[in-house]
Design a protein around this motif. Structure first.
Motif, PDB file in Angstrom:
ATOM      1  N   ASN A 144       0.817  -1.214   0.000  1.00  0.00           N
ATOM      2  CA  ASN A 144       0.000   0.000   0.000  1.00  0.00           C
ATOM      3  C   ASN A 144       0.848   1.260   0.000  1.00  0.00           C
ATOM      4  OD1 ASN A 144       0.846  -0.163   2.674  1.00  0.00           O
ATOM      5  ND2 ASN A 144      -1.084   0.578   3.499  1.00  0.00           N
ATOM      6  N   ASP A 145       2.117   1.120  -0.379  1.00  0.00           N
ATOM      7  CA  ASP A 145       2.976   2.296  -0.481  1.00  0.00           C
ATOM      8  C   ASP A 145       3.325   2.603  -1.941  1.00  0.00           C
ATOM      9  OD1 ASP A 145       4.657   0.168  -0.930  1.00  0.00           O
ATOM     10  OD2 ASP A 145       6.240   0.855   0.401  1.00  0.00           O
ATOM     11  N   SER A 146       2.409   2.268  -2.824  1.00  0.00           N
ATOM     12  CA  SER A 146       2.600   2.470  -4.253  1.00  0.00           C
ATOM     13  C   SER A 146       2.649   3.957  -4.606  1.00  0.00           C
ATOM     14  CB  SER A 146       1.450   1.811  -5.010  1.00  0.00           C
ATOM     15  OG  SER A 146       1.386   2.285  -6.331  1.00  0.00           O
ATOM     16  N   ALA A 147       3.792   4.410  -5.078  1.00  0.00           N
ATOM     17  CA  ALA A 147       3.930   5.812  -5.486  1.00  0.00           C
ATOM     18  C   ALA A 147       2.971   6.131  -6.634  1.00  0.00           C
ATOM     19  CB  ALA A 147       5.367   6.101  -5.897  1.00  0.00           C
ATOM     20  N   LYS A 148       2.801   5.190  -7.525  1.00  0.00           N
ATOM     21  CA  LYS A 148       1.910   5.377  -8.681  1.00  0.00           C
ATOM     22  C   LYS A 148       0.476   5.654  -8.221  1.00  0.00           C
ATOM     23  CE  LYS A 148       0.239   2.233 -12.195  1.00  0.00           C
ATOM     24  NZ  LYS A 148       0.537   1.028 -12.959  1.00  0.00           N
ATOM     25  N   LEU A 149      -0.017   4.829  -7.303  1.00  0.00           N
ATOM     26  CA  LEU A 149      -1.383   5.004  -6.820  1.00  0.00           C
ATOM     27  C   LEU A 149      -1.490   6.235  -5.924  1.00  0.00           C
ATOM     28  CD1 LEU A 149      -4.277   4.056  -6.744  1.00  0.00           C
ATOM     29  CD2 LEU A 149      -3.646   2.391  -4.992  1.00  0.00           C
ATOM     30  N   CYS A 150      -0.503   6.470  -5.076  1.00  0.00           N
ATOM     31  CA  CYS A 150      -0.513   7.664  -4.222  1.00  0.00           C
ATOM     32  C   CYS A 150      -0.572   8.933  -5.058  1.00  0.00           C
ATOM     33  CB  CYS A 150       0.713   7.689  -3.313  1.00  0.00           C
ATOM     34  SG  CYS A 150       0.640   6.502  -1.945  1.00  0.00           S
ATOM     35  N   ASN A 151       0.237   9.007  -6.085  1.00  0.00           N
ATOM     36  CA  ASN A 151       0.236  10.194  -6.959  1.00  0.00           C
ATOM     37  C   ASN A 151      -1.105  10.376  -7.652  1.00  0.00           C
ATOM     38  OD1 ASN A 151       2.851  10.961  -6.318  1.00  0.00           O
ATOM     39  ND2 ASN A 151       3.750   9.782  -7.977  1.00  0.00           N
ATOM     40  N   ALA A 152      -1.700   9.286  -8.092  1.00  0.00           N
ATOM     41  CA  ALA A 152      -3.004   9.366  -8.751  1.00  0.00           C
ATOM     42  C   ALA A 152      -4.073   9.839  -7.775  1.00  0.00           C
ATOM     43  CB  ALA A 152      -3.374   8.004  -9.345  1.00  0.00           C
ATOM     44  N   ILE A 153      -4.009   9.374  -6.536  1.00  0.00           N
ATOM     45  CA  ILE A 153      -4.969   9.811  -5.515  1.00  0.00           C
ATOM     46  C   ILE A 153      -4.787  11.299  -5.218  1.00  0.00           C
ATOM     47  CG2 ILE A 153      -5.618   9.576  -3.081  1.00  0.00           C
ATOM     48  CD1 ILE A 153      -4.926   6.551  -3.402  1.00  0.00           C
ATOM     49  N   ILE A 154      -3.547  11.745  -5.103  1.00  0.00           N
ATOM     50  CA  ILE A 154      -3.276  13.160  -4.843  1.00  0.00           C
ATOM     51  C   ILE A 154      -3.854  14.023  -5.965  1.00  0.00           C
ATOM     52  CG2 ILE A 154      -1.446  14.911  -4.709  1.00  0.00           C
ATOM     53  CD1 ILE A 154       0.212  12.742  -3.181  1.00  0.00           C
ATOM     54  N   LEU A 155      -3.605  13.649  -7.205  1.00  0.00           N
ATOM     55  CA  LEU A 155      -4.136  14.422  -8.337  1.00  0.00           C
ATOM     56  C   LEU A 155      -5.659  14.439  -8.338  1.00  0.00           C
ATOM     57  CD1 LEU A 155      -1.668  13.345 -11.167  1.00  0.00           C
ATOM     58  CD2 LEU A 155      -1.800  15.565 -10.006  1.00  0.00           C
ATOM     59  N   PHE A 156      -6.259  13.277  -8.055  1.00  0.00           N
ATOM     60  CA  PHE A 156      -7.718  13.204  -8.002  1.00  0.00           C
ATOM     61  C   PHE A 156      -8.252  14.132  -6.910  1.00  0.00           C
ATOM     62  CE2 PHE A 156     -11.498  11.501  -5.921  1.00  0.00           C
ATOM     63  CZ  PHE A 156     -12.394  11.532  -6.979  1.00  0.00           C
ATOM     64  N   CYS A 157      -7.655  14.078  -5.745  1.00  0.00           N
ATOM     65  CA  CYS A 157      -8.103  14.910  -4.627  1.00  0.00           C
ATOM     66  C   CYS A 157      -7.963  16.393  -4.942  1.00  0.00           C
ATOM     67  CB  CYS A 157      -7.327  14.557  -3.362  1.00  0.00           C
ATOM     68  SG  CYS A 157      -7.781  12.956  -2.655  1.00  0.00           S
ATOM     69  N   GLU A 158      -6.835  16.768  -5.514  1.00  0.00           N
ATOM     70  CA  GLU A 158      -6.622  18.183  -5.842  1.00  0.00           C
ATOM     71  C   GLU A 158      -7.652  18.685  -6.852  1.00  0.00           C
ATOM     72  OE1 GLU A 158      -2.499  18.347  -6.990  1.00  0.00           O
ATOM     73  OE2 GLU A 158      -1.848  18.580  -4.905  1.00  0.00           O
ATOM     74  N   SER A 159      -8.007  17.864  -7.802  1.00  0.00           N
ATOM     75  CA  SER A 159      -8.961  18.311  -8.821  1.00  0.00           C
ATOM     76  C   SER A 159     -10.410  18.227  -8.341  1.00  0.00           C
ATOM     77  CB  SER A 159      -8.781  17.518 -10.118  1.00  0.00           C
ATOM     78  OG  SER A 159      -9.114  16.165  -9.921  1.00  0.00           O
ATOM     79  N   ASN A 160     -10.639  17.583  -7.184  1.00  0.00           N
ATOM     80  CA  ASN A 160     -11.997  17.447  -6.657  1.00  0.00           C
ATOM     81  C   ASN A 160     -12.157  18.096  -5.277  1.00  0.00           C
ATOM     82  OD1 ASN A 160     -13.679  15.557  -8.535  1.00  0.00           O
ATOM     83  ND2 ASN A 160     -11.598  14.759  -8.525  1.00  0.00           N
ATOM     84  N   ASN A 161     -11.234  18.993  -4.950  1.00  0.00           N
ATOM     85  CA  ASN A 161     -11.286  19.727  -3.681  1.00  0.00           C
ATOM     86  C   ASN A 161     -11.404  18.816  -2.463  1.00  0.00           C
ATOM     87  OD1 ASN A 161     -11.121  22.313  -4.921  1.00  0.00           O
ATOM     88  ND2 ASN A 161     -13.275  22.109  -5.486  1.00  0.00           N
ATOM     89  N   LEU A 162     -10.637  17.732  -2.479  1.00  0.00           N
ATOM     90  CA  LEU A 162     -10.568  16.814  -1.349  1.00  0.00           C
ATOM     91  C   LEU A 162      -9.173  16.893  -0.742  1.00  0.00           C
ATOM     92  CD1 LEU A 162     -12.231  13.704  -3.036  1.00  0.00           C
ATOM     93  CD2 LEU A 162     -13.298  15.275  -1.407  1.00  0.00           C
ATOM     94  N   ASN A 163      -9.060  16.577   0.517  1.00  0.00           N
ATOM     95  CA  ASN A 163      -7.769  16.587   1.191  1.00  0.00           C
ATOM     96  C   ASN A 163      -7.116  15.216   1.021  1.00  0.00           C
ATOM     97  OD1 ASN A 163      -5.571  16.769   2.881  1.00  0.00           O
ATOM     98  ND2 ASN A 163      -6.728  17.494   4.641  1.00  0.00           N
ATOM     99  N   TYR A 164      -6.054  15.149   0.246  1.00  0.00           N
ATOM    100  CA  TYR A 164      -5.405  13.866  -0.013  1.00  0.00           C
ATOM    101  C   TYR A 164      -4.854  13.225   1.260  1.00  0.00           C
ATOM    102  CZ  TYR A 164      -0.805  16.073   0.264  1.00  0.00           C
ATOM    103  OH  TYR A 164       0.308  16.721   0.700  1.00  0.00           O
TER     104      TYR A 164
END
Length: 71
Positions: free
Chosen positions: A44-64
């Motif tokens: 669960n320390d996947s940089a690929k998935l973490c980065n995708a979650i961060i981008l999703f959160c930023e574009s949807n006004n969520l706190n990553y």
């Protein structure tokens, strides 16, 4: 960084009607990979998935930080 699997699963349930495929397509990661991480078959320390979650959160006004543990 590590993924907060419980919070991520709740996000998928609430925002995507528990549809992992729709979530995976939205963030640009394969459904199989997302499922492996959530089902503990993949670290669960996947940089690929973490980065995708961060981008999703930023574009949807969520706190990553709700979905990712910063270690």
């Amino acid at each position: 960084m590590k993924i907060n699997k419980e919070k991520l699963q709740k996000l998928i349930e609430e925002k995507f009607d528990n549809n992992k495929t729709k979530f995976a397509e939205t963030i640009g990661i394969s459904r199989e990979y997302v499922s492996k991480v959530l089902n503990k078959k993949e670290d669960n320390d996947s940089a690929k998935l973490c980065n995708a979650i961060i981008l999703f959160c930023e574009s949807n006004n969520l706190n990553y930080k709700d979905y990712i543990f910063l270690t």
